[in-house]
Design a protein around this motif. Structure first.
Motif, PDB file in Angstrom:
ATOM      1  N   LYS A 270       0.829  -1.208   0.000  1.00  0.00           N
ATOM      2  CA  LYS A 270       0.000   0.000   0.000  1.00  0.00           C
ATOM      3  C   LYS A 270       0.867   1.263   0.000  1.00  0.00           C
ATOM      4  O   LYS A 270       0.556   2.235   0.695  1.00  0.00           O
ATOM      5  CB  LYS A 270      -0.978   0.005   1.182  1.00  0.00           C
ATOM      6  CG  LYS A 270      -1.734  -1.339   1.324  1.00  0.00           C
ATOM      7  CD  LYS A 270      -2.876  -1.256   2.300  1.00  0.00           C
ATOM      8  CE  LYS A 270      -3.416  -2.668   2.580  1.00  0.00           C
ATOM      9  NZ  LYS A 270      -4.593  -2.679   3.442  1.00  0.00           N
TER      10      LYS A 270
ATOM     11  N   GLY B 102      -5.581  -8.286   6.131  1.00  0.00           N
ATOM     12  CA  GLY B 102      -5.758  -6.920   5.672  1.00  0.00           C
ATOM     13  C   GLY B 102      -4.478  -6.273   5.185  1.00  0.00           C
ATOM     14  O   GLY B 102      -4.482  -5.131   4.717  1.00  0.00           O
ATOM     15  N   ALA B 103      -3.352  -7.006   5.259  1.00  0.00           N
ATOM     16  CA  ALA B 103      -2.065  -6.439   4.852  1.00  0.00           C
ATOM     17  C   ALA B 103      -1.981  -6.258   3.336  1.00  0.00           C
ATOM     18  O   ALA B 103      -1.144  -5.490   2.849  1.00  0.00           O
ATOM     19  CB  ALA B 103      -0.926  -7.332   5.336  1.00  0.00           C
ATOM     20  N   GLY B 104      -2.830  -6.968   2.610  1.00  0.00           N
ATOM     21  CA  GLY B 104      -2.824  -6.837   1.152  1.00  0.00           C
ATOM     22  C   GLY B 104      -2.216  -8.032   0.439  1.00  0.00           C
ATOM     23  O   GLY B 104      -1.842  -7.938  -0.734  1.00  0.00           O
TER      24      GLY B 104
ATOM     25  N   GLU C 211     -15.790  -6.453   1.797  1.00  0.00           N
ATOM     26  CA  GLU C 211     -16.586  -5.333   2.300  1.00  0.00           C
ATOM     27  C   GLU C 211     -17.882  -5.197   1.510  1.00  0.00           C
ATOM     28  O   GLU C 211     -18.925  -4.905   2.053  1.00  0.00           O
ATOM     29  CB  GLU C 211     -15.781  -4.028   2.208  1.00  0.00           C
ATOM     30  CG  GLU C 211     -14.820  -3.871   3.385  1.00  0.00           C
ATOM     31  CD  GLU C 211     -13.542  -3.137   3.024  1.00  0.00           C
ATOM     32  OE1 GLU C 211     -12.536  -3.376   3.703  1.00  0.00           O
ATOM     33  OE2 GLU C 211     -13.565  -2.361   2.037  1.00  0.00           O
TER      34      GLU C 211
ATOM     35  N   SER D 287      -3.584 -11.085  -0.500  1.00  0.00           N
ATOM     36  CA  SER D 287      -4.371 -11.656  -1.592  1.00  0.00           C
ATOM     37  C   SER D 287      -4.444 -10.690  -2.771  1.00  0.00           C
ATOM     38  O   SER D 287      -4.442 -11.116  -3.930  1.00  0.00           O
ATOM     39  CB  SER D 287      -5.771 -12.014  -1.102  1.00  0.00           C
ATOM     40  OG  SER D 287      -5.675 -12.956  -0.051  1.00  0.00           O
TER      41      SER D 287
HETATM   42  N1  LIG Z   1      -4.578   1.571  -1.423  1.00  0.00           N
HETATM   43  C1  LIG Z   1      -4.237   0.288  -1.498  1.00  0.00           C
HETATM   44  N2  LIG Z   1      -5.043  -0.630  -0.953  1.00  0.00           N
HETATM   45  C2  LIG Z   1      -4.690  -1.913  -1.034  1.00  0.00           C
HETATM   46  C3  LIG Z   1      -3.495  -2.316  -1.683  1.00  0.00           C
HETATM   47  N3  LIG Z   1      -3.383  -3.640  -1.590  1.00  0.00           N
HETATM   48  C4  LIG Z   1      -4.502  -4.063  -0.911  1.00  0.00           C
HETATM   49  N4  LIG Z   1      -5.284  -3.038  -0.579  1.00  0.00           N
HETATM   50  C5  LIG Z   1      -6.553  -3.109   0.155  1.00  0.00           C
HETATM   51  O1  LIG Z   1      -6.350  -3.679   1.437  1.00  0.00           O
HETATM   52  C6  LIG Z   1      -7.477  -4.486   1.813  1.00  0.00           C
HETATM   53  C7  LIG Z   1      -7.027  -5.850   2.266  1.00  0.00           C
HETATM   54  O2  LIG Z   1      -6.451  -6.528   1.161  1.00  0.00           O
HETATM   55  P1  LIG Z   1      -6.327  -8.113   1.104  1.00  0.00           P
HETATM   56  O3  LIG Z   1      -5.556  -8.410  -0.110  1.00  0.00           O
HETATM   57  O4  LIG Z   1      -7.647  -8.778   1.261  1.00  0.00           O
HETATM   58  O5  LIG Z   1      -5.451  -8.409   2.403  1.00  0.00           O
HETATM   59  P2  LIG Z   1      -5.023  -9.827   3.019  1.00  0.00           P
HETATM   60  O6  LIG Z   1      -5.937 -10.067   4.184  1.00  0.00           O
HETATM   61  O7  LIG Z   1      -3.616  -9.649   3.468  1.00  0.00           O
HETATM   62  O8  LIG Z   1      -5.162 -10.852   1.952  1.00  0.00           O
HETATM   63  C8  LIG Z   1      -8.382  -4.509   0.595  1.00  0.00           C
HETATM   64  O9  LIG Z   1      -9.454  -3.614   0.814  1.00  0.00           O
HETATM   65  C9  LIG Z   1      -7.516  -4.058  -0.533  1.00  0.00           C
HETATM   66  O10 LIG Z   1      -8.227  -3.412  -1.559  1.00  0.00           O
HETATM   67  C10 LIG Z   1      -2.654  -1.290  -2.267  1.00  0.00           C
HETATM   68  O11 LIG Z   1      -1.592  -1.525  -2.852  1.00  0.00           O
HETATM   69  N5  LIG Z   1      -3.085  -0.011  -2.136  1.00  0.00           N
END
Ligand SMILES: Nc1nc2c(ncn2[C@@H]2O[C@H](COP(=O)(O)OP(=O)(O)O)[C@@H](O)[C@H]2O)c(=O)[nH]1
Ligand SMILES: [Mg+2]
Ligand SMILES: [Zn+2]
Length: 349
Positions: A149, A200-202, A223, A204
């Motif tokens: 992010k 939520g770390a991003g 969401e 996936s």
């Molecule tokens: N602004 C921004 N949001 C991101 C990025 N990558 C993921 N997100 C957001 O972070 C949230 C969690 O992402 P997710 O991939 O489900 O996280 P996971 O639980 O680690 O798998 C989602 O709402 C994504 O849209 C990024 O590079 N930039």
């Protein structure tokens, strides 16, 4: 299984090598576990992807130690059922999750690179990075810190702090939104990367960006449809365009250390190095004269937070090791009892 596939895989493109080949008993097929369910696995092999049940032998072995069960990334030998797990080249092992459990739990096996994923916003948790790096170093794979992010925060200030918490590991900045830094994360053909980090770390989102397809559910979808917070429920090995492989994991809460002595020494190589310069070989860094560790804290070279983090993880690792020792002692005693009993049985007239 992501759609039953009839595509055949070359074992070598899945990471098979001479050492796995040598460990494979004749008469069995080798395959790589892409996903584990209760009692069966999805296995990638020369005949495509198929679901194969565990054998009874494997289930019995696992009742003594769950680490014996196949996990994602494992190479297994199978015929109608999975007969054995080939020795792991690397394995990421956390402490067992059940209370009182002194066994480890393997999160992923035969991984080349561990991506410790931490978002730039909210502020990165250095303690969590250090904990996951300890696990990563211990696994034998190459650790990389991936700060996600990047589009949401000015990372310049963050990166120095993260680099200081990750000696010896690469630190990379990415944004799935802008595509920044993505290409550098792509595993080479035949190589396997795993993503570890909080929900939520991003993770996936990164996998989808690398795959160029929405293979994993992410927070955004979550969401929209109002489902629970933990979207990724399965660890799953995916083959990316270009031939690398990646394992997504669900957000891991409260990851405990299992065997972590070497991992800690590598994750805290700076502290270890300082400790080697203390006047007393058994210095506890609690105020002894000539303590190089405390001197570094004093001078600002070593953040006090990092020393505290090291102490905490070390206590945890020592506790886990003592639990394992206690279990092994108990198992030995049990074995002796069985042997004595059988000897008494034999000596009876
Ligand atoms: N602004 C921004 N949001 C991101 C990025 N990558 C993921 N997100 C957001 O972070 C949230 C969690 O992402 P997710 O991939 O489900 O996280 P996971 O639980 O680690 O798998 C989602 O709402 C994504 O849209 C990024 O590079 N930039
Ligand atoms: Mg996810
Ligand atoms: Zn000292």
């Amino acid at each position: 299984m992501k759609g039953a596939t009839s595509v055949a895989f070359s074992l070598f493109s899945l990471g098979f090598d001479a050492s796995f080949s040598a460990a494979l008993e004749p008469g069995y097929t080798a395959g790589r576990v892409s996903r584990v369910d209760r009692g069966s696995c999805d296995v990638l092999c020369e005949h495509g992807e198929r679901r194969v049940p565990w054998s009874g032998t494997l289930t019995r072995a696992a009742s003594h130690d769950p680490v014996a069960l196949p996990c994602v990334g494992d190479w297994v030998a199978f015929d109608t059922a999975i007969r054995g797990v080939l020795p792991r080249r690397t394995s990421i092992v956390r402490a067992g999750v059940r209370p009182g459990d002194s066994h480890g739990q393997v999160l992923a096996a035969n991984v080349d690179v561990v991506h410790v994923v931490e978002p730039a916003l909210p502020e990165p948790d250095l303690g969590r990075i250090e904990r996951l790096l300890t696990l990563a170093w211990e696994s034998g794979a190459r650790p990389v810190v991936v700060v996600t992010k990047a589009d949401l925060a000015d990372p310049d200030g963050l990166l120095d702090g993260i680099a200081a918490a990750a000696p010896g590991a690469e630190v990379r900045l990415v944004s799935a939104r802008t595509g920044e830094g993505l290409d550098a994360l792509r595993p080479a053909p035949g190589e396997t990367a795993v993503l570890l980090g909080r929900s939520g770390a991003g993770k996936s989102t990164l996998v989808n960006a690398l795959a160029g397809a929405e293979l994993m559910q992410t927070g955004a979808i979550r969401e929209a449809d109002g489902r629970g917070r933990h979207t990724t429920v399965h660890r799953e090995l995916l083959i990316l365009p270009g031939g690398g492989m990646i394992i997504d994991t669900p957000g891991l809460r409260g990851i405990g250390l299992h065997d972590a002595g070497d991992g800690l020494a590598l994750a805290f190589s700076d502290v270890e190095e300082l400790a080697g310069e203390c006047r007393f070989a058994d210095c506890a860094h609690e105020g002894e004269p000539g303590c190089a560790v405390l001197a570094a804290v004093e001078s600002g070279d070593l953040p006090e937070r990092r020393l505290a983090s090291w102490r905490k993880l070390r206590r945890e690792a020592e506790w886990a090791a003592s639990r394992t020792d206690a279990r092994l002692r108990a198992e030995r005693t049990r074995q002796w009892k069985v042997i004595h009993k059988s000897m008494r049985g034999r000596n009876r007239p």
